[in-house]
Write a protein that holds these residues in place. Structure first.
Motif, PDB file in Angstrom:
ATOM      1  N   LEU A  67       4.791   8.102   7.454  1.00 61.69           N
ATOM      2  CA  LEU A  67       4.316   8.358   8.813  1.00 61.69           C
ATOM      3  C   LEU A  67       2.922   7.778   9.018  1.00 61.69           C
ATOM      4  O   LEU A  67       2.634   7.166  10.045  1.00 61.69           O
ATOM      5  CB  LEU A  67       4.283   9.860   9.094  1.00 61.69           C
ATOM      6  CG  LEU A  67       5.620  10.498   9.430  1.00 61.69           C
ATOM      7  CD1 LEU A  67       5.465  12.010   9.541  1.00 61.69           C
ATOM      8  CD2 LEU A  67       6.170   9.948  10.735  1.00 61.69           C
ATOM      9  N   ALA A  68       2.064   7.980   8.026  1.00 65.84           N
ATOM     10  CA  ALA A  68       0.703   7.457   8.137  1.00 65.84           C
ATOM     11  C   ALA A  68       0.727   5.953   8.337  1.00 65.84           C
ATOM     12  O   ALA A  68      -0.056   5.387   9.097  1.00 65.84           O
ATOM     13  CB  ALA A  68      -0.092   7.821   6.880  1.00 65.84           C
ATOM     14  N   GLU A 116       7.607  11.028   3.100  1.00 64.92           N
ATOM     15  CA  GLU A 116       7.637  11.038   4.564  1.00 64.92           C
ATOM     16  C   GLU A 116       6.230  11.048   5.138  1.00 64.92           C
ATOM     17  O   GLU A 116       5.949  10.340   6.114  1.00 64.92           O
ATOM     18  CB  GLU A 116       8.437  12.243   5.062  1.00 64.92           C
ATOM     19  CG  GLU A 116       9.934  12.091   4.804  1.00 64.92           C
ATOM     20  CD  GLU A 116      10.747  13.279   5.291  1.00 64.92           C
ATOM     21  OE1 GLU A 116      10.153  14.231   5.845  1.00 64.92           O
ATOM     22  OE2 GLU A 116      11.976  13.257   5.105  1.00 64.92           O
ATOM     23  N   ARG A 117       5.356  11.836   4.549  1.00 65.72           N
ATOM     24  CA  ARG A 117       3.992  11.904   5.076  1.00 65.72           C
ATOM     25  C   ARG A 117       3.280  10.565   4.958  1.00 65.72           C
ATOM     26  O   ARG A 117       2.567  10.134   5.871  1.00 65.72           O
ATOM     27  CB  ARG A 117       3.199  13.001   4.362  1.00 65.72           C
ATOM     28  CG  ARG A 117       3.514  14.389   4.904  1.00 65.72           C
ATOM     29  CD  ARG A 117       2.638  15.460   4.287  1.00 65.72           C
ATOM     30  NE  ARG A 117       3.038  15.782   2.939  1.00 65.72           N
ATOM     31  CZ  ARG A 117       2.210  15.746   1.889  1.00 65.72           C
ATOM     32  NH1 ARG A 117       0.958  15.418   2.046  1.00 65.72           N
ATOM     33  NH2 ARG A 117       2.661  16.061   0.699  1.00 65.72           N
ATOM     34  N   LEU A 118       3.447   9.906   3.828  1.00 62.57           N
ATOM     35  CA  LEU A 118       2.808   8.607   3.639  1.00 62.57           C
ATOM     36  C   LEU A 118       3.427   7.560   4.572  1.00 62.57           C
ATOM     37  O   LEU A 118       2.731   6.719   5.135  1.00 62.57           O
ATOM     38  CB  LEU A 118       2.933   8.156   2.185  1.00 62.57           C
ATOM     39  CG  LEU A 118       2.102   8.972   1.195  1.00 62.57           C
ATOM     40  CD1 LEU A 118       2.412   8.559  -0.231  1.00 62.57           C
ATOM     41  CD2 LEU A 118       0.624   8.791   1.475  1.00 62.57           C
ATOM     42  N   ASP A 172       8.863  15.035   0.858  1.00 62.00           N
ATOM     43  CA  ASP A 172       7.844  15.341   1.861  1.00 62.00           C
ATOM     44  C   ASP A 172       6.667  14.386   1.721  1.00 62.00           C
ATOM     45  O   ASP A 172       6.123  13.893   2.712  1.00 62.00           O
ATOM     46  CB  ASP A 172       7.383  16.793   1.691  1.00 62.00           C
ATOM     47  CG  ASP A 172       6.389  17.200   2.759  1.00 62.00           C
ATOM     48  OD1 ASP A 172       5.266  17.601   2.406  1.00 62.00           O
ATOM     49  OD2 ASP A 172       6.732  17.095   3.955  1.00 62.00           O
ATOM     50  N   LEU A 173       6.287  14.106   0.478  1.00 63.80           N
ATOM     51  CA  LEU A 173       5.194  13.174   0.226  1.00 63.80           C
ATOM     52  C   LEU A 173       5.532  11.792   0.762  1.00 63.80           C
ATOM     53  O   LEU A 173       4.724  11.154   1.439  1.00 63.80           O
ATOM     54  CB  LEU A 173       4.936  13.088  -1.292  1.00 63.80           C
ATOM     55  CG  LEU A 173       4.015  11.957  -1.752  1.00 63.80           C
ATOM     56  CD1 LEU A 173       2.574  12.278  -1.417  1.00 63.80           C
ATOM     57  CD2 LEU A 173       4.153  11.717  -3.254  1.00 63.80           C
ATOM     58  N   ARG A 194       0.498   8.875  -6.124  1.00 66.23           N
ATOM     59  CA  ARG A 194       0.535  10.323  -5.896  1.00 66.23           C
ATOM     60  C   ARG A 194       1.592  10.990  -6.755  1.00 66.23           C
ATOM     61  O   ARG A 194       1.481  12.148  -7.120  1.00 66.23           O
ATOM     62  CB  ARG A 194       0.827  10.636  -4.425  1.00 66.23           C
ATOM     63  CG  ARG A 194      -0.198  10.092  -3.464  1.00 66.23           C
ATOM     64  CD  ARG A 194      -1.357  11.044  -3.226  1.00 66.23           C
ATOM     65  NE  ARG A 194      -2.308  10.439  -2.311  1.00 66.23           N
ATOM     66  CZ  ARG A 194      -3.400   9.759  -2.682  1.00 66.23           C
ATOM     67  NH1 ARG A 194      -3.691   9.628  -3.952  1.00 66.23           N
ATOM     68  NH2 ARG A 194      -4.191   9.230  -1.778  1.00 66.23           N
ATOM     69  N   VAL A 237       2.257   4.875  12.096  1.00 64.05           N
ATOM     70  CA  VAL A 237       1.527   5.099  13.345  1.00 64.05           C
ATOM     71  C   VAL A 237       0.965   3.791  13.909  1.00 64.05           C
ATOM     72  O   VAL A 237       1.057   3.537  15.108  1.00 64.05           O
ATOM     73  CB  VAL A 237       0.397   6.134  13.148  1.00 64.05           C
ATOM     74  CG1 VAL A 237      -0.407   6.282  14.421  1.00 64.05           C
ATOM     75  CG2 VAL A 237       0.982   7.464  12.748  1.00 64.05           C
ATOM     76  N   THR A 285       0.826   3.790  -3.110  1.00 59.58           N
ATOM     77  CA  THR A 285       0.335   5.149  -2.900  1.00 59.58           C
ATOM     78  C   THR A 285       1.393   6.192  -3.250  1.00 59.58           C
ATOM     79  O   THR A 285       1.072   7.235  -3.823  1.00 59.58           O
ATOM     80  CB  THR A 285      -0.159   5.337  -1.446  1.00 59.58           C
ATOM     81  OG1 THR A 285      -1.078   4.291  -1.124  1.00 59.58           O
ATOM     82  CG2 THR A 285      -0.863   6.671  -1.279  1.00 59.58           C
ATOM     83  N   PRO A 341       0.820  -1.216   0.000  1.00 66.15           N
ATOM     84  CA  PRO A 341       0.000   0.000   0.000  1.00 66.15           C
ATOM     85  C   PRO A 341       0.856   1.271   0.000  1.00 66.15           C
ATOM     86  O   PRO A 341       0.544   2.235  -0.702  1.00 66.15           O
ATOM     87  CB  PRO A 341      -0.804  -0.116   1.308  1.00 66.15           C
ATOM     88  CG  PRO A 341      -0.881  -1.574   1.569  1.00 66.15           C
ATOM     89  CD  PRO A 341       0.442  -2.119   1.118  1.00 66.15           C
ATOM     90  N   LEU A 342       1.951   1.251   0.759  1.00 63.86           N
ATOM     91  CA  LEU A 342       2.816   2.428   0.816  1.00 63.86           C
ATOM     92  C   LEU A 342       3.482   2.655  -0.543  1.00 63.86           C
ATOM     93  O   LEU A 342       3.487   3.776  -1.066  1.00 63.86           O
ATOM     94  CB  LEU A 342       3.877   2.244   1.903  1.00 63.86           C
ATOM     95  CG  LEU A 342       4.842   3.411   2.094  1.00 63.86           C
ATOM     96  CD1 LEU A 342       4.104   4.682   2.497  1.00 63.86           C
ATOM     97  CD2 LEU A 342       5.901   3.076   3.138  1.00 63.86           C
TER      98      LEU A 342
END
Lengths: 233, 192
Positions: free
Chosen positions: B128-129, B124-126, B121-122, B45, B132, B41, B37-38
């Protein structure tokens, strides 16, 4: 004073005043390395907040895994080649050998003598193929297209039907070297008859292929062919 | 600084990397289940195309399998390595697009949603999601409620039935753990 613990820095980054003493907060605002650490933690917090909002992780379709698996198995079998999903089933050499054998042995049969009578119900063998192992060319079995009362079926016989831990599947491969259709599962031992749409032959689906398949949820050809031969007739 | 990650999570990741490097087919399936999934995605994106993202995802895991002998299990999670491969495949796809001039508009306009490589940044944000969840419970829920839902510590303590001090501890430690994880993604630049 010495630098505060990481958790204190995290508390500052989270703008939680209860997480640091006045002295610690004073230190952070005057210290370059602590300030940088707090800034970095703030960025992580912001990215976490931004990343999840309206941006869930998406699942790829199951077909992607099927193609990965196919490439993995094909690569192992052929000692590492190109991605199988991009490569046509027809490889120069092996299939050509089976083809030559099929024609050379003169398996063509034009049906029984009474075929000329369109009224009488008759079973006629319209085309035949010898099925050979793709690598060695060793004889594995035979296939024939049988027409009865205007309805065609493909009868496939494979002698040493070794399905391994899975099952055997019968396919018709197209002349174009790319397309294929599955006819179904071969019964272990003996002959299996598959209903056949004659249009398939007209459209070039003339090569019979028997593959070893695993009991998984992947409908695609495993890439492991036990026997193959092209229908002539 | 020593990583504050829970030992259980690290062991599971190390084990997966080791098994994949040794050629376990199950390990490839597990890695795909965990990380596709990571990867997908990030590709989606970055490229803005479902089919292209599917191709990239396939290529990433096929490359991972073929390059499995180069995996260093001591580096822990497979994610940084897989993300590195993803970057390359996305860049390849973009280069092919440019050559084919298939997406002429995007090439000419160069708008932000069509970067040639995945935006850091993209990524890293994905990442991080995705990370968690690995923090376990109740930490993951505490973090989500405080950082994403913007709830107060008191509110979260009340909702989850936890002491206030515990909630604060979870948020702070969780943030530190995520920071540590991000470092792995930023530091890694594998070649494949």
């Amino acid at each position: 004073m010495t630098h505060p613990d990481p958790e204190v820095l995290a508390a500052v980054a989270l703008d939680d005043p209860t997480g640091s003493t006045a002295e610690q907060a004073g230190h952070v605002s005057g210290c370059a390395s602590c300030g940088a650490a707090v800034a970095q933690l703030r960025q992580v917090r912001d990215q976490l907040a931004a990343g999840a909002r309206g941006m869930p992780l998406e699942q790829p379709p199951t077909s992607v895994w099927a193609r990965v698996r196919e490439a993995q198995l094909a690569g192992e079998r052929r000692g590492g080649g190109s991605d199988r999903s991009r490569r046509p089933w027809l490889l120069a050499g092996s299939a050509a050998a089976a083809l030559a054998l099929g024609f050379g042995l003169g398996w063509v049969t034009r049906g029984s003598p009474s075929e000329s009578d369109p009224v009488s119900p008759v079973t006629a063998t319209v085309a035949r193929a010898r099925l050979d192992a793709p690598d060695s060319g060793a004889w594995q079995g035979s296939a024939e297209v049988v027409r009865e009362v205007g309805v065609d079926s493909l009868r496939v016989t494979v002698t040493a039907a070794d399905a391994g831990p899975g099952y055997l599947e019968v396919w018709l491969l197209n002349r174009d070297g790319h397309r294929m259709v599955s006819l179904g599962v071969l019964h272990p031992g003996g002959t299996t008859s598959f209903p056949l749409n004659a249009q398939l032959l007209d459209r070039g689906y003339v090569t019979v292929d028997v593959s070893r398949e695993a009991f998984d949820d992947l409908p695609d050809h495993s890439g492991d062919s036990l026997a193959r031969g092209t229908l002539a007739g | 600084m020593k990583s504050v990650l829970a030992l259980d999570e690290r062991d599971a990741d190390d084990d997966l990397a080791e098994r994949l490097a040794a050629g376990s087919s199950d390990a490839l399936a597990e890695a795909y289940e965990r990380w596709s999934p990571l990867v997908y995605t990030i590709a989606l994106r970055s490229l803005g195309s479902g089919p292209d993202a599917e191709d990239v995802t396939q290529q990433v895991f096929v490359s991972a399998w073929r390059g499995r002998r180069s995996i260093d299990p001591s580096r822990g999670s497979l994610a940084p390595w897989l993300i590195g491969i993803t970057r390359h495949r996305v860049a390849d796809t973009w280069a092919a697009r440019t050559r084919r001039k298939r997406d002429l508009e995007a090439v000419i306009s160069r708008d932000r949603s069509r970067e040639s490589v995945p935006d850091q940044d993209l990524v890293e944000r994905l990442y991080l999601a995705d990370m968690v969840d690995e923090l376990g419970e109740p930490r993951a829920s505490v973090l989500r409620l405080v950082v994403l839902a913007d709830r107060s510590h008191h509110d979260v303590a009340h909702t989850l039935g936890l002491p206030l001090g515990t909630v604060k501890s979870h948020v702070r430690r969780g943030l530190l753990q995520l920071r540590d994880r991000l470092r792995e993604v930023a530091d890694d630049s594998p070649r494949s």
